[in-house]
Design a protein around this motif. Structure first.
Motif, short mmCIF file in Angstrom:
data_model
loop_
_atom_site.label_atom_id
_atom_site.label_comp_id
_atom_site.label_asym_id
_atom_site.label_seq_id
_atom_site.Cartn_x
_atom_site.Cartn_y
_atom_site.Cartn_z
N LEU A 113 -6.48 4.78 4.90
CA LEU A 113 -4.76 4.50 4.80
C LEU A 113 -4.18 3.81 3.69
O LEU A 113 -4.26 2.09 3.91
N THR A 170 -0.52 2.21 2.92
CA THR A 170 1.59 1.83 3.85
C THR A 170 1.88 0.81 2.84
O THR A 170 1.29 0.38 2.74
N VAL A 178 3.33 11.84 5.45
CA VAL A 178 1.90 10.95 5.06
C VAL A 178 1.56 12.52 4.03
O VAL A 178 1.82 13.11 4.07
N ALA A 199 3.05 7.00 4.54
CA ALA A 199 1.63 6.60 4.22
C ALA A 199 0.64 7.58 2.79
O ALA A 199 0.96 8.86 3.28
N THR A 240 -4.75 0.05 3.80
CA THR A 240 -4.23 -0.70 4.80
C THR A 240 -5.44 -0.52 5.99
O THR A 240 -5.57 -1.72 6.87
#
Length: 318
Positions: free
Chosen positions: A110, A112, A127, A168, A186
């Motif tokens: 992920l 972000t 997302v 994200a 992240t």
């Protein structure tokens, strides 16, 4: 001296991966007395030309390899470095996977703007992912998230995080590692939450079957453990006849067989396979142990078919 011509897509990631493999092969060539030089030939694939449509709508697996394989069959190039997850489960006649180098982290991750794990994202967060496999599993885990397609190379996807209002985006960790961008990650998605794509984190070095000289060098580059686990995942995919347009995930590792198992105390392959509905309402998973990657891939796929995987896949294809 023979010059090995290596076909590569033009993306920064593809060229970086190809460069890393060539450096490794040059070192192996010198150590083992091969008289090889290497040069790169850039090839544009259908997957690189069509960027405004999700992969599932333009034909799935093979989009990034067909033109490269054709160049190999025509003798224009001698080998190619592919991301294993882009490779169809069956290769054209006359071409083989000469080596699977050591695999890197297969997980999804992920990215972000303000460091959060998947659990910390706010309700209804937007997302980005172009993968049905990721979105199916994430919808099952966090049904509140707004999942939107995001295509393009890693660089352009990272930019879209800032320009298109995503909170994200999801990417394969391996690509970021190979670009030297792991500091952008992240959080990792645990495989229990999101099973990776088949072969994710692994490279496949494809060449002509009759190129005995090159095959000898590639055999030295092959990582046995990576080759075994990837073979199990690819057989699983092949039985289910899956491509980019179906939500299929798999993850194989070597583990010590538990007491009571016929190979107790020995290393065996543990394969987990997943088929999900695009809306995330149904996620079927199965985990089995085995010593033969092909047989294991067939068995895990068979178990999921018994539980209705074929019906889900047929609906998705329609």
């Amino acid at each position: 001296m023979r010059t090995i011509v290596v076909g590569s897509r033009q993306s920064a990631l593809a060229l970086t991966q190809t460069g890393q493999v060539i450096d490794d092969l040059k070192r192996l060539s010198q150590e083992h007395g091969f008289d090889f030089d290497f040069e790169v030939k850039k090839i544009v694939t259908k997957g690189d030309r069509i960027l405004d449509v999700t992969l599932s709508k333009v034909g799935g697996k093979g989009l990034f390899v067909k033109e490269i394989e054709q160049a190999m069959m025509d003798g224009e190039i001698d080998m190619a470095v592919h991301s294993m997850k882009d490779m169809p489960s069956v290769l054209p006649d006359g071409l083989v996977n000469g080596a699977v180098p050591r695999r890197v982290d297969p997980r999804d991750c992920l990215i972000t703007l303000e460091g959060k794990s998947i659990d910390d994202l706010p309700h209804g967060a937007k997302v980005g992912t172009s993968s049905l496999r990721r979105s199916s599993q994430l919808k099952a885990y966090r049904p509140d998230l707004e999942l939107e397609p995001v295509r393009g190379n890693i660089d352009s996807r990272l930019k879209k995080l800032e320009t298109e209002g995503f909170q994200a985006i999801l990417l394969a960790a391996a690509g970021l590692y190979r670009m030297g961008w792991e500091d952008k990650i992240t959080a990792y998605l645990p495989v229990e939450t999101c099973l990776p794509a088949v072969g994710q984190g692994a490279l496949g070095i494809e060449c002509r079957e009759d190129d005995a000289e090159l095959m000898k060098l590639l055999a030295l580059y092959n990582d046995k453990e990576s080759a075994l686990t990837v073979a199990a995942e690819r057989k699983f995919l092949g039985v289910l006849n899956g491509g980019c347009q179906v939500p299929i995930g798999a993850h194989a590792v070597l583990v010590e067989a538990p007491a009571g198992h016929s190979h107790a105390g020995q290393n065996v392959i543990q394969l987990t396979g997943m088929v999900g509905s695009p809306d995330g309402d149904v996620i079927l998973k199965e985990t089995l142990l085995g010593t033969d990657p092909v047989k294991l891939g067939e068995e895990v796929a068979g178990k999921l078919i018994e539980r209705g995987a074929e019906k889900i896949l047929e609906q998705v294809r329609e």
